[in-house]
Design an enzyme around this catalytic site. Structure first.
Site, PDB file in Angstrom:
ATOM      1  N   THR A   1       0.826  -1.210   0.000  1.00 24.07           N
ATOM      2  CA  THR A   1       0.000   0.000   0.000  1.00 24.07           C
ATOM      3  C   THR A   1       0.862   1.263   0.000  1.00 24.07           C
ATOM      4  O   THR A   1       0.578   2.230  -0.722  1.00 24.07           O
ATOM      5  CB  THR A   1      -0.917  -0.002   1.238  1.00 24.07           C
ATOM      6  OG1 THR A   1      -1.594  -1.252   1.313  1.00 24.07           O
ATOM      7  CG2 THR A   1      -1.936   1.125   1.171  1.00 24.07           C
ATOM      8  N   ILE A   2       1.931   1.232   0.788  1.00 21.37           N
ATOM      9  CA  ILE A   2       2.791   2.421   0.868  1.00 21.37           C
ATOM     10  C   ILE A   2       3.432   2.696  -0.487  1.00 21.37           C
ATOM     11  O   ILE A   2       3.466   3.845  -0.961  1.00 21.37           O
ATOM     12  CB  ILE A   2       3.854   2.221   1.978  1.00 21.37           C
ATOM     13  CG1 ILE A   2       3.170   2.150   3.354  1.00 21.37           C
ATOM     14  CG2 ILE A   2       4.888   3.340   1.940  1.00 21.37           C
ATOM     15  CD1 ILE A   2       4.094   1.742   4.498  1.00 21.37           C
TER      16      ILE A   2
ATOM     17  N   LYS B   1      -5.915  -1.672  -1.290  1.00 18.33           N
ATOM     18  CA  LYS B   1      -6.940  -1.638  -0.231  1.00 18.33           C
ATOM     19  C   LYS B   1      -8.070  -0.675  -0.618  1.00 18.33           C
ATOM     20  O   LYS B   1      -8.471   0.224   0.135  1.00 18.33           O
ATOM     21  CB  LYS B   1      -6.341  -1.248   1.122  1.00 18.33           C
ATOM     22  CG  LYS B   1      -5.301  -2.242   1.655  1.00 18.33           C
ATOM     23  CD  LYS B   1      -4.835  -1.868   3.052  1.00 18.33           C
ATOM     24  CE  LYS B   1      -3.874  -2.869   3.661  1.00 18.33           C
ATOM     25  NZ  LYS B   1      -2.542  -2.898   3.039  1.00 18.33           N
TER      26      LYS B   1
ATOM     27  N   ASP C   1     -13.772   1.939  -2.981  1.00 16.48           N
ATOM     28  CA  ASP C   1     -14.815   2.413  -3.904  1.00 16.48           C
ATOM     29  C   ASP C   1     -14.246   2.324  -5.324  1.00 16.48           C
ATOM     30  O   ASP C   1     -13.052   2.079  -5.508  1.00 16.48           O
ATOM     31  CB  ASP C   1     -15.196   3.862  -3.544  1.00 16.48           C
ATOM     32  CG  ASP C   1     -16.510   4.296  -4.194  1.00 16.48           C
ATOM     33  OD1 ASP C   1     -17.209   3.436  -4.769  1.00 16.48           O
ATOM     34  OD2 ASP C   1     -16.836   5.499  -4.114  1.00 16.48           O
ATOM     35  N   ALA C   2     -15.117   2.522  -6.297  1.00 16.14           N
ATOM     36  CA  ALA C   2     -14.690   2.502  -7.710  1.00 16.14           C
ATOM     37  C   ALA C   2     -13.962   1.203  -8.042  1.00 16.14           C
ATOM     38  O   ALA C   2     -12.902   1.207  -8.697  1.00 16.14           O
ATOM     39  CB  ALA C   2     -13.815   3.727  -8.020  1.00 16.14           C
TER      40      ALA C   2
ATOM     41  N   LEU D   1     -10.685   0.779 -10.676  1.00 15.54           N
ATOM     42  CA  LEU D   1      -9.367   0.607 -10.070  1.00 15.54           C
ATOM     43  C   LEU D   1      -8.805  -0.790 -10.323  1.00 15.54           C
ATOM     44  O   LEU D   1      -7.592  -0.950 -10.488  1.00 15.54           O
ATOM     45  CB  LEU D   1      -9.433   0.953  -8.582  1.00 15.54           C
ATOM     46  CG  LEU D   1      -9.735   2.448  -8.365  1.00 15.54           C
ATOM     47  CD1 LEU D   1      -9.977   2.753  -6.896  1.00 15.54           C
ATOM     48  CD2 LEU D   1      -8.599   3.324  -8.892  1.00 15.54           C
TER      49      LEU D   1
ATOM     50  N   GLU E   1      -9.073  -7.487   2.091  1.00 16.33           N
ATOM     51  CA  GLU E   1      -8.188  -7.224   3.229  1.00 16.33           C
ATOM     52  C   GLU E   1      -9.020  -7.125   4.496  1.00 16.33           C
ATOM     53  O   GLU E   1      -9.838  -6.214   4.641  1.00 16.33           O
ATOM     54  CB  GLU E   1      -7.473  -5.889   3.024  1.00 16.33           C
ATOM     55  CG  GLU E   1      -6.275  -5.979   2.142  1.00 16.33           C
ATOM     56  CD  GLU E   1      -4.987  -6.198   2.940  1.00 16.33           C
ATOM     57  OE1 GLU E   1      -5.034  -6.285   4.193  1.00 16.33           O
ATOM     58  OE2 GLU E   1      -3.945  -6.280   2.287  1.00 16.33           O
TER      59      GLU E   1
ATOM     60  N   HIS F   1      -5.205  -9.901   8.459  1.00 21.08           N
ATOM     61  CA  HIS F   1      -4.192  -8.872   8.632  1.00 21.08           C
ATOM     62  C   HIS F   1      -4.135  -8.344  10.059  1.00 21.08           C
ATOM     63  O   HIS F   1      -5.129  -7.889  10.593  1.00 21.08           O
ATOM     64  CB  HIS F   1      -4.533  -7.711   7.684  1.00 21.08           C
ATOM     65  CG  HIS F   1      -3.354  -6.898   7.305  1.00 21.08           C
ATOM     66  ND1 HIS F   1      -3.136  -6.474   6.021  1.00 21.08           N
ATOM     67  CD2 HIS F   1      -2.312  -6.440   8.021  1.00 21.08           C
ATOM     68  CE1 HIS F   1      -2.012  -5.779   5.970  1.00 21.08           C
ATOM     69  NE2 HIS F   1      -1.496  -5.736   7.175  1.00 21.08           N
TER      70      HIS F   1
ATOM     71  N   ARG G   1       0.154  -2.898  11.151  1.00 20.87           N
ATOM     72  CA  ARG G   1       1.448  -2.605  11.774  1.00 20.87           C
ATOM     73  C   ARG G   1       1.278  -1.705  12.992  1.00 20.87           C
ATOM     74  O   ARG G   1       2.042  -1.790  13.951  1.00 20.87           O
ATOM     75  CB  ARG G   1       2.457  -2.037  10.777  1.00 20.87           C
ATOM     76  CG  ARG G   1       2.108  -0.730  10.127  1.00 20.87           C
ATOM     77  CD  ARG G   1       3.311  -0.175   9.359  1.00 20.87           C
ATOM     78  NE  ARG G   1       3.716  -1.015   8.220  1.00 20.87           N
ATOM     79  CZ  ARG G   1       4.880  -0.873   7.591  1.00 20.87           C
ATOM     80  NH1 ARG G   1       5.745   0.035   7.969  1.00 20.87           N
ATOM     81  NH2 ARG G   1       5.171  -1.628   6.554  1.00 20.87           N
TER      82      ARG G   1
END
Ligand code: 5RP
Length: 218
Positions: free
Chosen positions: A36-37, A64, A67-68, A72, A112, A136, A139
């Protein structure tokens, strides 16, 4: 139980650093993830670059998304990802659109499981055709002291019984793996334990040694 796969999560803020670690570790893992980062830092360029560098690997785009879903998923899989993540808080309509688009493009979405979700949600995702979820420990939760335990194993067992294939992540180290010996885990996802290790190749070897100890050879 079949032997789980090993997934490298690249949570770098800069693409060149992520590509260096992908080059070093790609032969030691089964799946390569733009974390993600990295996705938020570098966008679709990260997916395209990883696809170019790792042409034979399963590539995951860990956006993650909430929407859309259709748009995406189209972007991520169009850039070269095989799988893309949606957050469990996404409306079912988003999950359904994302799943359908992934199917059209020959890929999959993964849900996720972070924060609030229910087993009814999991049944609904499975009912519309979703087959993968990622269990998950965030962190930040890990940093505040959350440990893996029996509650996690019970939830994983129920999710597996619902029919979802499960990846497990969140500060995973080789020493954590035996805890999951009775769970049908599709993949363990490791980021910092591989990329931040003093010797990443030795760290990957330690993961595989533990996988072999518990689940046998590939
Ligand atoms: C964070 C993530 C990470 O990519 C995943 O948890 C693996 O990283 P680490 O092993 O460093 O926890 O999805 O949201």
């Amino acid at each position: 139980m079949s032997r789980p796969l090993l997934q490298l999560a690249l949570d770098h803020t800069a693409l060149d650093a992520a590509l260096n670690d992908a080059a070093l570790l790609q032969d030691s893992v089964d799946i390569v993830e733009a974390g993600t980062i990295l996705c938020l830092s570098e966008g679709l360029s990260a997916i395209k670059a990883l696809r170019a560098q790792c042409p034979e690997k399963i590539i995951v785009a860990d956006w993650k998304v909430a929407d859309a879903g259709e748009t995406l998923v189209q972007q991520a899989l169009g850039a070269g990802a095989n799988w893309m993540t949606l957050i469990c808080a996404a409306p079912l309509a988003t999950v359904e659109k994302g799943h359908q688009q992934a199917q059209r493009l020959g890929g999959e979405i993964q849900i996720e499981l972070f924060g609030n979700w229910t087993f009814d949600d999991a049944r609904a995702w499975h009912d519309i055709g979703v087959r993968q979820a990622i269990y998950h420990r965030g962190r930040d939760a890990q940093a505040s002291g959350q440990r893996w335990g029996e509650d996690d194993l019970a939830r994983l067992k129920t999710l597996s019984d619902i029919g979802l294939e499960l990846s497990v992540t969140g500060g995973i180290t080789p020493d954590d793996l035996p805890l999951f010996r009775d769970i049908n885990v599709k993949a363990f996802i490791a980021g910092r334990a591989l990329a931040n290790a003093p010797q990443p190749l030795l760290a990957a070897r330690a993961f595989h040694q533990r996988l072999t100890d518990v689940w046998g050879n590939r």
